[in-house]
Design an enzyme around this catalytic site. Structure first.
Site, short mmCIF file in Angstrom:
data_model
loop_
_atom_site.label_atom_id
_atom_site.label_comp_id
_atom_site.label_asym_id
_atom_site.label_seq_id
_atom_site.Cartn_x
_atom_site.Cartn_y
_atom_site.Cartn_z
N CYS A 2 50.54 -6.15 15.10
CA CYS A 2 50.51 -5.04 14.02
C CYS A 2 51.60 -5.18 12.96
O CYS A 2 52.30 -6.23 13.11
CB CYS A 2 50.99 -3.61 14.67
SG CYS A 2 50.01 -3.39 16.18
N ARG A 27 47.84 -8.23 9.29
CA ARG A 27 48.26 -8.12 10.64
C ARG A 27 47.55 -7.30 11.55
O ARG A 27 47.86 -7.15 12.97
CB ARG A 27 49.90 -7.94 10.65
CG ARG A 27 50.71 -8.87 9.80
CD ARG A 27 52.16 -8.25 10.00
NE ARG A 27 52.63 -8.19 11.49
CZ ARG A 27 53.29 -9.44 11.93
NH1 ARG A 27 53.26 -10.46 11.33
NH2 ARG A 27 53.76 -9.27 13.34
N TRP A 74 46.69 -3.11 14.70
CA TRP A 74 45.58 -3.73 15.52
C TRP A 74 45.79 -3.41 16.93
O TRP A 74 46.43 -3.73 17.70
CB TRP A 74 45.67 -5.41 15.55
CG TRP A 74 44.74 -6.15 16.01
CD1 TRP A 74 43.67 -6.54 15.37
CD2 TRP A 74 44.51 -6.95 17.33
NE1 TRP A 74 42.78 -7.21 16.15
CE2 TRP A 74 43.44 -7.36 17.39
CE3 TRP A 74 45.47 -6.87 18.48
CZ2 TRP A 74 43.04 -7.95 18.41
CZ3 TRP A 74 45.03 -7.62 19.45
CH2 TRP A 74 43.70 -8.31 19.60
N ASN A 100 55.21 -2.82 17.26
CA ASN A 100 54.28 -4.01 17.47
C ASN A 100 54.61 -4.61 18.64
O ASN A 100 55.74 -4.98 19.02
CB ASN A 100 54.63 -4.98 16.28
CG ASN A 100 53.98 -6.05 16.39
OD1 ASN A 100 52.88 -6.38 16.94
ND2 ASN A 100 54.30 -7.38 15.76
N GLY A 101 53.64 -4.82 19.61
CA GLY A 101 54.05 -5.66 20.78
C GLY A 101 53.34 -4.99 21.95
O GLY A 101 52.18 -3.94 21.52
N GLU A 485 35.97 -26.61 13.92
CA GLU A 485 36.36 -25.96 12.97
C GLU A 485 35.50 -24.98 12.03
O GLU A 485 35.66 -23.90 11.90
CB GLU A 485 37.39 -26.51 12.26
CG GLU A 485 38.05 -25.81 11.10
CD GLU A 485 38.82 -24.54 11.49
OE1 GLU A 485 39.01 -24.42 12.62
OE2 GLU A 485 39.25 -23.94 10.41
N LYS A 489 35.19 -21.02 11.71
CA LYS A 489 35.10 -20.15 10.19
C LYS A 489 33.86 -19.39 10.07
O LYS A 489 34.09 -18.38 9.79
CB LYS A 489 35.23 -21.51 9.23
CG LYS A 489 36.50 -22.20 9.12
CD LYS A 489 37.60 -21.32 8.21
CE LYS A 489 38.45 -20.76 9.26
NZ LYS A 489 39.29 -21.20 10.37
N GLU A 492 33.89 -16.33 12.58
CA GLU A 492 34.87 -15.20 12.77
C GLU A 492 34.88 -14.47 11.29
O GLU A 492 35.43 -13.24 11.19
CB GLU A 492 36.15 -15.88 12.68
CG GLU A 492 36.66 -16.72 11.73
CD GLU A 492 38.26 -17.26 11.76
OE1 GLU A 492 39.03 -16.49 12.61
OE2 GLU A 492 38.58 -18.19 11.21
N HIS A 508 23.54 -33.44 26.25
CA HIS A 508 23.85 -32.99 27.75
C HIS A 508 23.72 -31.67 27.83
O HIS A 508 24.50 -30.95 28.42
CB HIS A 508 25.29 -33.27 27.94
CG HIS A 508 25.25 -35.12 27.99
ND1 HIS A 508 25.27 -35.67 29.19
CD2 HIS A 508 25.87 -35.53 26.94
CE1 HIS A 508 25.63 -36.62 28.87
NE2 HIS A 508 26.00 -36.86 27.50
N LYS A 607 45.52 -11.65 11.68
CA LYS A 607 46.02 -13.03 11.30
C LYS A 607 46.81 -13.67 12.18
O LYS A 607 46.67 -14.85 12.21
CB LYS A 607 46.92 -12.93 10.11
CG LYS A 607 47.17 -14.22 9.44
CD LYS A 607 46.36 -15.17 8.90
CE LYS A 607 46.47 -16.20 8.25
NZ LYS A 607 45.44 -17.36 8.24
#
Ligand code: AGP
Length: 612
Positions: A2, A27, A74, A100-101, A485, A489, A492, A508, A607
């Site tokens: 947050c 955030r 968040w 935040n936490g 990657e 991208k 998300e 496989h 983020k």
């Protein structure tokens, strides 16, 4: 994670808090709220969704004042809702806090306080803290927070950065910090608290980053800090270097697009800073001596997400150029696997934000085993940078878009420079070879621009495949991480399911996924594994998969087979991942736009993941 902001000064606190929260929206953006002392009374306004919704609420229900706290969330405990939005208040509605936490023992605290008659309104862990403060004030018969914060710190377990506003003390904002980032900023007539310096530039001219277990309060012109033993701490302020200009989108519609297009100039800056004379690499900020580095026999890389993909490329660089055995771990796995690591092992933490909880925990594991820790961070004032033995600055500038782009390519080039630095210490790579590599690196910015100038081709791919249900990405050796990657991208920010695989793994199992509805992005530049990638492409073709190939300019074989081809300029194998990722960044961005997704603030994400 947050975002938290606090302000005391002469301005209307609403505008300062709202601007700060907008800067911190990366955030978390589930909900937002502020608490203000308005005419001596505590007023709280909060709303579900983006900060825009809070701004609209404030137009209908305005508050005024010069002191206040704000929060953008968040969600960890309790769904995203107006009720669960911060700030949270005590029973008497006199104290408000933003947090935040995660408070690990919040249920125990809540249960005990309910027995004592406290009325809980939300499902959040945070609310337990404000009622605990209230309870301690009752027990000690005081209205001053400084009398109770130390005992509250003793009773809570977990990670927190907390700011507190009390109607009983209308000229102060209290803070307490352990494990989550919080800093103090000031100029002559104003004081700030924030999770990140970006929230308070350009107003704040000096700042201080709080250490764990520090608490205290700020007034308009003063700050009082105490340590875990409740002894006064004299703080040293640093000059704010970051300029607001870096935080502006400029002419770009989204931060993500701006950050993709910043890569060539960022590389020019990095090349200038890292290239010393006679083929030497310069890391002026890195405080690990050559003597220590020369004795390293093994490297463990710990990182998450995109930074983990960079670590996979870093392994190849370190083993090829520095001949040091290197393992790469997901931070969330590394910290729990009781790793074998001794004094001759260097642990490298890669983290754009420098606040990823699992990566930070990995550093603690490493230091418990007496390993030296070197972190590659984009935020040099971050917790990970501070808790490492040394750090290397990625120099990418603030990255606001949740999807990491410029930080990723900066991680790659810095890992290559570090491998060359180590090889120089060990006399492994002759100077002529290093000079040749430097020359190839110098050409990268122009080659990146060449690719960016062809973005329209990728826009076409995005238009054509925006409704796909699945995307597959294939790559080998240096471009296996690129496949991972590219998939991350895309998934998300466009919410299409996408998976990246090593080309050699395709047969496989994953090949079973292929049919005419599945686009397969094949990353196949001219490298030592090119022919193997051609075989992969043939296999996809035989099963009617749609082939989108990233190839080296002038390739006359793959364009005969693939459905769509994007050409990148030639570079040696080891530089291909720096170029091949750029069209994939653009593919993710334009696909998100085609699907009306918000590239800078994708759903459910933040983020930096500062919770475990
Ligand atoms: C990147 O696009 C993602 N948003 C995410 O995977 C990110 O790379 C990861 O959370 C690690 O973050 P860090 O580099 O700040 O530690």
């Amino acid at each position: 994670m947050c975002g938290i902001v606090g302000y005391i000064g002469n301005k209307s606190v609403n505008s300062v808090l709202i601007v700060g929260l907008i800067r911190l929206e990366y955030r978390g953006y589930d909900s937002a709220g502020i608490a203000v002392i308005d005419n001596g009374e505590l007023e709280v306004r909060k709303e579900k969704g983006k900060i825009k919704n809070l701004e609209n609420l404030l137009k209908i229900q305005p508050v005024e004042g010069n002191i206040g706290i704000g929060h953008t969330r968040w969600a960890t405990h309790g769904e995203p809702s107006k009720l669960n939005a911060h700030p949270h208040i005590d029973c008497n509605q006199k104290i408000a806090i933003c947090h935040n936490g995660i408070i690990e023992n919040h249920l125990h605290i809540r249960t005990e306080l309910i027995k004592k008659g406290h009325l809980f309104r939300t499902e959040t862990d945070t609310e337990a803290i404000v009622h605990l403060l209230e309870q301690e004030m009752k027990r000690k018969n005081t209205k001053l927070l400084k009398d109770v914060i130390p005992s509250v710190i003793e009773q809570i377990e977990g990670k927190y950065a907390i700011v507190i506003l009390s109607e009983y003390e209308p000229d102060k904002i209290y803070f307490m910090k352990d494990g989550s980032p919080l800093l103090y900023g000031k100029n002559t007539e104003e004081s700030y608290l924030a999770s990140d310096i970006v929230a308070i530039v350009p107003q704040a001219k000096e700042y201080y980053v709080f250490k764990d277990k520090e608490w205290g309060w700020i007034t308009k012109k003063e700050i009082y800090v105490f340590n875990r033993n409740n002894e006064p701490v004299t703080i040293e302020l640093e000059k704010v270097k970051l300029q607001a200009i870096h935080l502006d989108k400029g002419n770009y519609e989204h931060y993500m697009l701006k950050e993709i297009y910043e890569q060539p100039d960022i590389f020019r800056k990095i090349i200038e800073a890292r290239t010393g004379e006679k083929g030497k690499v310069r890391f002026d900020e890195m405080k690990l001596s050559n003597d220590i580095l020369g004795r390293i026999t093994r490297i463990l890389i710990t990182s998450a997400g995109t930074s983990w993909h960079a670590g996979l490329v870093g392994k190849l660089y370190l083993e090829q150029f520095a001949r040091v055995a290197t393992e790469v771990d997901l931070s969330s796995e590394f910290r729990y696997r009781n790793p074998i690591a001794e004094g001759d092992t260097l642990v490298i933490a890669i983290s754009q934000s420098g606040e990823t909880a699992d990566t930070l925990a990995g550093i603690h594991e490493a230091k418990a085993r007496f390993c030296k820790v070197l972190s590659f961070v984009n935020r040099t004032e971050s917790t990970i940078a501070r808790e490492s033995d040394a750090y290397i600055d990625l120099m990418a500038g603030p990255e606001i878009g949740v999807a990491s782009t410029k930080a990723y390519t900066s991680e790659l080039i810095h890992l290559l420079y570090f491998a060359l630095y180590l090889s120089g210490i060990k006399w492994l790579t002759p100077r002529e070879e290093r000079e040749e590599i430097f020359n190839e690196i110098r050409k990268l910015p122009a080659k990146m621009e060449y690719i960016l100038n062809k973005a329209d081709q990728i826009k076409e791919w995005a238009k054509r495949f925006k409704d796909s249900k699945d995307f597959i990405f294939l790559g080998r050796q240096y471009n296996h991480p690129t496949a991972l990657e590219g998939a991350l991208k895309l998934k998300e920010i466009s919410y299409i399911h996408a998976s990246g695989y090593a080309g050699g793994e395709f047969k496989h199992g994953p090949i079973a996924l292929i049919d005419e509805t599945v686009p397969v992005v094949c990353i196949a530049p001219k490298t030592s594994v090119y022919e193997k990638m051609v075989s992969n492409i043939q296999e996809v073709k035989a099963r009617k998969g749609k082939i989108l190939a990233i190839v080296t300019e002038g390739d006359d074989q793959i364009p005969e087979i693939a459905d769509y081809v994007f050409e990148i300029p030639y570079v040696p194998d080891y530089l291909t991942p720096i170029l091949t990722v750029i069209p994939l960044q653009l593919l993710a961005y334009y696909t998100a736009l085609e699907r009306n997704c918000e590239p800078d603030q994708p759903r459910n994400l933040a983020k930096s993941v500062t919770v475990e």
